[in-house]
Design an enzyme around this catalytic site. Structure first.
Site, PDB file in Angstrom:
ATOM      1  N   CYS A 181       0.614  -1.565   0.094  1.00  0.00           N
ATOM      2  CA  CYS A 181      -0.128  -0.138   0.339  1.00  0.00           C
ATOM      3  C   CYS A 181       1.163   1.552   0.336  1.00  0.00           C
ATOM      4  CB  CYS A 181      -0.820   0.089   1.426  1.00  0.00           C
ATOM      5  SG  CYS A 181      -1.965   1.346   1.301  1.00  0.00           S
ATOM      6  N   CYS A 217       0.493   4.536   6.715  1.00  0.00           N
ATOM      7  CA  CYS A 217      -0.232   4.546   8.190  1.00  0.00           C
ATOM      8  C   CYS A 217       0.735   4.501   9.086  1.00  0.00           C
ATOM      9  CB  CYS A 217      -1.344   4.205   8.172  1.00  0.00           C
ATOM     10  SG  CYS A 217      -2.830   4.794   6.806  1.00  0.00           S
ATOM     11  N   CYS A 277      -0.046   0.429  10.250  1.00  0.00           N
ATOM     12  CA  CYS A 277       0.029  -0.687   9.438  1.00  0.00           C
ATOM     13  C   CYS A 277       1.184  -1.239   8.556  1.00  0.00           C
ATOM     14  CB  CYS A 277      -0.586  -0.231   8.155  1.00  0.00           C
ATOM     15  SG  CYS A 277      -1.551  -1.363   7.113  1.00  0.00           S
ATOM     16  N   CYS A 290     -16.105  -9.415   5.611  1.00  0.00           N
ATOM     17  CA  CYS A 290     -15.525  -8.008   5.654  1.00  0.00           C
ATOM     18  C   CYS A 290     -14.761  -8.313   4.457  1.00  0.00           C
ATOM     19  CB  CYS A 290     -15.160  -7.477   6.677  1.00  0.00           C
ATOM     20  SG  CYS A 290     -16.233  -7.043   8.059  1.00  0.00           S
ATOM     21  N   CYS A 325     -19.486  -6.357   3.799  1.00  0.00           N
ATOM     22  CA  CYS A 325     -18.867  -4.546   4.682  1.00  0.00           C
ATOM     23  C   CYS A 325     -18.442  -5.017   3.901  1.00  0.00           C
ATOM     24  CB  CYS A 325     -18.680  -5.104   5.102  1.00  0.00           C
ATOM     25  SG  CYS A 325     -17.132  -3.164   6.351  1.00  0.00           S
ATOM     26  N   CYS A 349     -18.912   1.573   8.782  1.00  0.00           N
ATOM     27  CA  CYS A 349     -19.302   1.060   9.808  1.00  0.00           C
ATOM     28  C   CYS A 349     -17.110   2.275   9.819  1.00  0.00           C
ATOM     29  CB  CYS A 349     -18.282   0.286   9.214  1.00  0.00           C
ATOM     30  SG  CYS A 349     -17.120  -0.523  10.164  1.00  0.00           S
ATOM     31  N   ARG A 378     -17.886  -2.753  18.263  1.00  0.00           N
ATOM     32  CA  ARG A 378     -16.704  -3.865  17.821  1.00  0.00           C
ATOM     33  C   ARG A 378     -15.768  -3.345  18.593  1.00  0.00           C
ATOM     34  NH1 ARG A 378     -16.441  -3.654  12.492  1.00  0.00           N
ATOM     35  NH2 ARG A 378     -18.071  -5.199  12.494  1.00  0.00           N
TER      36      ARG A 378
END
Ligand code: SAM
Ligand code: DTB
Ligand code: SF4
Length: 381
Positions: A98, A102, A105, A142, A173, A233, A305
């Site tokens: 990616c 972040c 991550c 998801c 999701c 979400c 969650r």
């Protein structure tokens, strides 16, 4: 019907009181008033509000833990079936490489984390994973992709995956990074139920965690998702080195969105070697539990969650999170690239706590969103 009638005085040090119980309330459900009467109540817990102030949210965090848990559980029961947990299973449909930075991550191309890079999966393979998730007891599937934002060609393939998942009777999701309004509509047309896009932390701390996009970028995607008619979400991560004020600001921002997210994932950072946050110490357990309880109080109808980080939590800690109002988990051995409690451990945990899985809501129940139990009426003030 359970009425929630605690009032918080947000002016000074937080003091709790109860308004007189409604006639239809069983006294035993409430217990004795825990605090002195107050003169200028500002807020009735359980109300659906979008005008929370930071001092109000901080006052909730400052409550004694047991008081906070008690209020959160009362509010929880006025909107949700007790002892019932929504079960989602995650699948990484495109892994690693990616371009974003972040700091938490493991999938960022900028960090050496050992995560194997995988191109977008085949539709048939995704269907097989969804079938297995359903057989294990999940009701929502998801799909996560390590994109800054998907290309339209990729989105068409993902739309086909969504159709497959829906055809199995599972809720769907996706979390694919930033979306344009057109892309959000494409996913909606394919039958997508939820889009996950987290704010992660406060706007101020966000800049220290991610430099390749802005908080406003996140808010813009959330707006596009909502405008397309998708359910939202949206939550965050605790344990990245944020202050208590950052946590309060995150929850305040979520609660003051034009509509509350239907699903609010509260993640505990999974510190992954190779990422800049690899050495972060876990947040204080009680602060994490309090964040769940405050999320429950601020967004009474949402499913909150207990998200990433459960593998590192004791059963007792998870039990307190459920007491605080968590009513959704990721279920299955893997999150996206990191571990999650195995299915057997979760089955034992549910048995020991007397918890059960929530059924997929029928279309009839859908307009009331979080209220899974028809006898639990909304409490608004
Ligand atoms: N690329 C998309 C995005 O950023 O929205 C979707 C996938 S991304 C992995 C989804 C969310 O997972 C992030 O917003 C973050 O909240 C959460 N996440 C990622 N790594 C994490 C970690 N190490 N610990 C806890 N949560 C994490
Ligand atoms: C969310 O809030 N947490 C999930 C999901 N949304 C996509 C992701 C957790 C990821 C944890 C790190 C990993 O497994 O890569
Ligand atoms: Fe990419 Fe999402 Fe990971 Fe950020 S959180 S690096 S956008 S996959």
């Amino acid at each position: 019907m359970v009425m929630v009638c605690a009032i918080v005085d947000f002016d000074a040090a937080p003091r709790l009181t109860f308004v007189p119980p409604a006639a239809n309330m069983v006294a035993a459900e409430i217990g004795p008033p825990p605090g002195a009467l107050m003169s200028s109540p500002h807020a009735v817990l359980g109300a659906i509000r979008h005008d929370w102030t930071l001092p109000e949210v901080e006052a909730l965090f400052a409550l004694p833990l047991i008081d906070l848990l008690l209020h959160a559980q009362h509010v929880h029961r006025s909107h949700h079936e007790p002892n019932t947990v929504q079960m989602s299973t995650l699948l990484s449909i495109k892994t690693g490489a990616c371009p974003e930075d972040c700091a938490y991550c493991p999938q960022s191309v900028r960090y050496e984390t050992g995560v194997q890079r995988d191109a977008l999966m085949e539709i048939g393979a995704v269907r097989e994973c969804a079938e297995r998730a359903k057989a294990a007891g999940a009701t929502r599937f998801c799909m996560g992709a390590a994109y800054r934002s998907p290309k339209d060609r990729e989105l068409q393939i993902i739309a086909a995956m969504v159709r497959e998942v829906r055809s199995l009777g599972l809720e769907s999701c996706a979390t694919l990074g930033m979306l344009t309004p057109d892309q959000a509509r494409t996913l909606k047309d394919a039958g997508l139920d939820y889009y996950n896009h987290n704010l992660d932390t406060s706007a101020e701390f966000y800049r220290e965690i991610i430099s390749t996009r802005t908080y406003q970028d996140r808010l813009d995607t959330l707006e596009a998702v909502r405008a397309a008619g998708l359910k939202v979400c949206c939550g965050g991560i605790l344990g990245m080195g944020e202050t208590p004020a950052d946590r309060a600001k995150l929850l305040c921002t979520l609660a003051n969105l034009p509509e509350h997210p239907e699903s609010v994932p509260i993640n505990q950072l999974v510190p992954v070697p190779g990422t800049p946050l690899a050495e972060r110490a876990p947040p204080d357990s009680f602060e994490f539990i309090k964040a769940i309880a405050v999320a429950r109080l601020l967004m009474p109808r949402a499913h909150v969650r207990l998200s990433a980080g459960r593998e590192a939590m004791s059963d007792e800690m998870q039990a307190l999170c459920f007491m605080a109002g968590a009513n959704s988990i990721f279920y299955g051995e893997k999150l996206l690239t990191t571990g999650n409690p195995d299915v057997e451990r979760d089955r034992r945990l549910f048995e020991r706590l007397g918890l059960r899985a929530e059924a997929v809501p029928t279309d009839e129940q859908a307009p009331r969103r979080g209220a899974a139990h028809p006898s639990h009426a909304e409490t608004t003030a």
